[in-house]
Design an enzyme around this catalytic site. Structure first.
Site, PDB file in Angstrom:
ATOM      1  N   GLU A 235      23.843   2.393  -8.597  1.00  0.00           N
ATOM      2  CA  GLU A 235      23.074   3.194  -8.177  1.00  0.00           C
ATOM      3  C   GLU A 235      22.875   3.592  -6.668  1.00  0.00           C
ATOM      4  OE1 GLU A 235      24.099   0.002  -9.282  1.00  0.00           O
ATOM      5  OE2 GLU A 235      23.187  -1.572  -8.083  1.00  0.00           O
TER       6      GLU A 235
ATOM      7  N   LYS B 107       3.660   1.531   2.586  1.00  0.00           N
ATOM      8  CA  LYS B 107       4.359   2.591   3.663  1.00  0.00           C
ATOM      9  C   LYS B 107       5.014   3.082   3.651  1.00  0.00           C
ATOM     10  CE  LYS B 107       4.258  -1.676   5.904  1.00  0.00           C
ATOM     11  NZ  LYS B 107       3.195  -2.758   5.232  1.00  0.00           N
TER      12      LYS B 107
ATOM     13  N   HIS C  82      28.374  -0.696  -7.276  1.00  0.00           N
ATOM     14  CA  HIS C  82      27.436  -0.105  -8.044  1.00  0.00           C
ATOM     15  C   HIS C  82      26.961   1.065  -7.635  1.00  0.00           C
ATOM     16  CE1 HIS C  82      25.691  -4.179  -8.255  1.00  0.00           C
ATOM     17  NE2 HIS C  82      26.460  -4.610  -7.271  1.00  0.00           N
TER      18      HIS C  82
ATOM     19  N   LEU D  55       0.868  -1.069  -0.237  1.00  0.00           N
ATOM     20  CA  LEU D  55      -0.145  -0.383  -0.302  1.00  0.00           C
ATOM     21  C   LEU D  55       1.331   1.595  -0.046  1.00  0.00           C
ATOM     22  CD1 LEU D  55      -2.985  -0.269   2.814  1.00  0.00           C
ATOM     23  CD2 LEU D  55      -3.128  -0.501   0.079  1.00  0.00           C
TER      24      LEU D  55
ATOM     25  N   THR E  41     -15.885   1.597   2.767  1.00  0.00           N
ATOM     26  CA  THR E  41     -14.836   1.340   4.664  1.00  0.00           C
ATOM     27  C   THR E  41     -14.284   0.425   5.221  1.00  0.00           C
ATOM     28  OG1 THR E  41     -16.510   2.246   5.497  1.00  0.00           O
ATOM     29  CG2 THR E  41     -15.141   4.457   4.711  1.00  0.00           C
TER      30      THR E  41
ATOM     31  N   CYS F 107      29.449  -3.807 -12.601  1.00  0.00           N
ATOM     32  CA  CYS F 107      29.045  -4.787 -11.156  1.00  0.00           C
ATOM     33  C   CYS F 107      30.198  -6.264 -12.204  1.00  0.00           C
ATOM     34  CB  CYS F 107      28.248  -5.475  -9.961  1.00  0.00           C
ATOM     35  SG  CYS F 107      29.840  -6.191  -8.556  1.00  0.00           S
TER      36      CYS F 107
HETATM   37  N1  GLN Z   1      28.841 -12.049  -9.482  1.00  0.00           N
HETATM   38  C1  GLN Z   1      29.744 -11.140  -9.593  1.00  0.00           C
HETATM   39  C2  GLN Z   1      30.469 -11.346  -8.408  1.00  0.00           C
HETATM   40  O1  GLN Z   1      30.773 -11.760  -7.134  1.00  0.00           O
HETATM   41  C3  GLN Z   1      29.412  -9.709 -10.307  1.00  0.00           C
HETATM   42  C4  GLN Z   1      28.363  -9.765  -8.245  1.00  0.00           C
HETATM   43  C5  GLN Z   1      27.064  -8.499  -8.991  1.00  0.00           C
HETATM   44  O2  GLN Z   1      27.349  -8.442  -9.663  1.00  0.00           O
HETATM   45  N2  GLN Z   1      26.748  -7.514  -7.735  1.00  0.00           N
HETATM   46  O3  GLN Z   1      31.780 -10.713  -8.334  1.00  0.00           O
END
Ligand code: GLN
Length: 568
Positions: A541, A42, A539, A40, A214, A413
């Site tokens: 992101e 939260k 990463h 929902l 409701t 990665c």
């Molecule tokens: N499998 C790869 C590693 O362990 C990449 C890991 C990932 O993409 N987070 O290095």
């Protein structure tokens, strides 16, 4: 606010039921619970309220409670549970913590994610050490005390004025019960003006022109009240704005002030939710209820972001070449990072989910042709992280196409590792090049286990996790994007570019523009003769924020917009 006061007075009288373990601080709590069904919003509700209070000048932190028995999300399958979100301290946590980091622009730690696994583990460890002095160890008070201790501890560690607590799951679930009881106790100990409860529910509509119902809300509030917890506000998820009659009915049946029954109806994008709640006076309501000074939030930058977001005209297609595409939440932070970058560039990233064929598939050629059609229809390729061999062949072919045809590409990665394998095989002529993750007998293991991972049995616990520094070479694309020679990004991996191949790669034009400070671990790779072909071992992101997109995603989306414009 947030000053330590001695742990004295009446609060001591509660004795064994109140094992705080540290001095109390003058802190306010906002707990968000959910009823009727899951999903929902939260997390969005809690982060939106947090954002409004932060913009009033309060120091806000957040705790996410996951009532499952896993210690953390590290071992969970993304298809079942969405992405594993990684924190600076290496904590592998529920993806909701990403929402908090993005909305509140804070850096959280693994302690900000409380799970039943963690709670029981610490209580059982204490029991084994005899710390309960012969007492029978029980859910009440020992487990509930541990829950309260953890919530308080996070607020204290952060010196927060307000600690938000999101209770995962749905009221009435067996596994949520100890947490509901802990919240009840916390409120009675802290006082009603120091802890507020928002309960999110669903207000469905039956039939095409039916009325808003409701009953589900009434039932779930009743359930909450039966546990001794009276909510201060009800946040109603509905398709259309809550009608006045329905608001009045909920107010009456659930014993909530009408102005505290909030309409969380569908809006164009989630970034509007804080503004929607603010327009219903939630900011003042919280400050009044908690006895805080009434301040107005400064929402200028947020409103600007929302406005820009609503006016994105050009769409750019980004091919996301991954293996968990059945559940979009598996790549939630990638989607958010693309979106943040899109708003900055002024384009709308439209993700094309690309399925990768397997060599062993019967109709491999057909699937491959379909994949390449998808890539050809795209303005950029994003190969996210992942584990295991599945989908590798397809990823290699997708990247080969992007590399040879000047399509912007970002490998994250595992994505970087596949970039290296593809380059080694097809450009450097190292036939059979692979990663020792998928092929123990490769003649050219250009991606290999990190030295510190060798001989390690316990894979989950020993990955290279969390924030690590990277030094960037000047005059590179990476330097242009980050504008700095030293950065810190979050990691989660066991394999890396094999140091024995570094010189060979660089001699062949696959350049490492970012390395660990000791120069041994390759963190960023780029191709000089391509408009945008970059791979990173970390990463990026996880550190993207609405008004501060991750530099590499910005680079990718900018390059995609350029590629798109040139193609038109
Ligand atoms: N499998 C790869 C590693 O362990 C990449 C890991 C990932 O993409 N987070 O290095």
């Amino acid at each position: 606010m947030a000053q330590a006061v001695p742990f004295l007075g009446w609060k001591n009288l509660i004795g064994q039921y109140r094992d705080v373990g540290a001095p109390l601080i003058d802190m306010k709590y906002i707990v968000v619970t959910g009823g009727v069904l899951s999903g929902l919003g939260k997390g969005i509700t809690a982060s939106s309220i947090g954002l409004l209070l932060k913009r009033c000048g309060y120091k806000v932190t957040s705790v996410k409670i996951d009532p499952y028995l896993n210690i953390d999300a590290g071992t969970m399958n993304p298809i079942e549970h969405g992405e594993v979100y990684v924190l600076d301290d290496g904590g592998e946590v529920d993806l909701d913590l990403g929402n908090y980091e993005r909305y509140l622009d804070v850096v959280l730690r693994r302690d900000h994610n409380i799970t039943t696994g963690k709670v029981y583990q610490s209580v059982i460890e204490k029991e084994r050490k005899g710390e309960f002095l012969g007492k029978t160890v029980q859910i009440i008070p020992h487990i509930t005390n541990e829950i309260k201790r953890r919530i308080r501890q996070v607020g204290m560690d952060d010196g927060a004025d307000i600690t938000l607590v999101e209770l995962g799951g749905t009221i009435g679930d067996i596994e949520s019960a100890p947490y509901v009881e802990a919240v009840r106790q916390l409120r009675s100990e802290e006082g009603r003006d120091n802890l507020m409860i928002f309960h999110t529910t669903l207000v469905p509509v039956m039939g095409v022109v039916g009325e808003q119902k409701t009953k589900p809300t009434q039932h779930s509030v009743k359930e909450l009240m039966a546990a001794g917890v009276h909510p201060d506000s009800i946040v109603c998820r509905c398709e259309e704005p809550l009608v006045d009659d329905v608001r009045a009915k909920i107010s009456m049946f659930c014993d909530i002030k009408p102005e505290a029954v909030l309409s969380a109806h569908d809006v164009g994008d989630v970034y509007q939710v804080p503004l929607l709640l603010h327009s219903q006076n939630v900011t003042t309501f919280v400050q009044e209820t908690l006895g805080l000074e009434i301040k107005e939030p400064d929402l200028a930058t947020w409103e600007k972001f929302v406005e820009k977001n609503q006016n994105l005209k050009t769409e750019v297609n980004i091919a996301l070449v991954g293996k968990y595409s059945q559940l979009k939440d598996s790549y939630l932070s990638h989607l958010k990072a693309l979106h943040h970058a899109g708003v900055e560039v002024g384009v709308k990233p439209n993700v094309i989910w690309v399925d990768t064929p397997e060599l062993k598939d019967e109709n491999f050629d057909e699937k491959l042709a379909k994949m390449l059609d998808d890539i050809k229809a795209s303005d950029a390729v994003l190969v996210p992280g992942g584990f295991g061999i599945r989908g590798i062949e397809g990823k290699k072919l997708a990247l080969k196409y992007a590399r040879e045809n000047d399509v912007p590409a970002l490998g994250i990665c595992l994505g970087l590792q596949v970039m290296a394998i593809e380059y080694a095989w097809n450009v450097m002529g190292l036939e059979g090049a692979s990663s020792s993750e998928f092929d123990d007998d490769s003649p050219h293991p250009v991606v290999d286990l990190l030295p510190e991972q060798r001989g390690v049995e316990d894979k989950g616990a020993t990955m290279r996790l969390g924030a690590q520094p990277t030094l960037i070479k000047e005059g590179t694309m990476a330097f242009d994007l980050y504008g700095s020679t030293e950065i810190s990004e979050r990691h989660r991996h066991r394999f890396e570019i094999n140091p024995e191949y570094i010189d060979k790669f660089e001699a062949a034009g696959f350049m490492f523009s970012g390395r660990s400070p000791d120069g041994i671990k390759m963190e960023i790779a780029e191709l000089g003769d391509h408009p945008f072909y970059m791979g990173v071992q970390y990463h990026p992101e996880f550190k993207s924020r609405p008004s501060r997109p991750a530099p590499l995603f910005l680079g990718l989306v900018r390059a995609a917009a350029k590629y798109h414009a040139e193609r038109e």
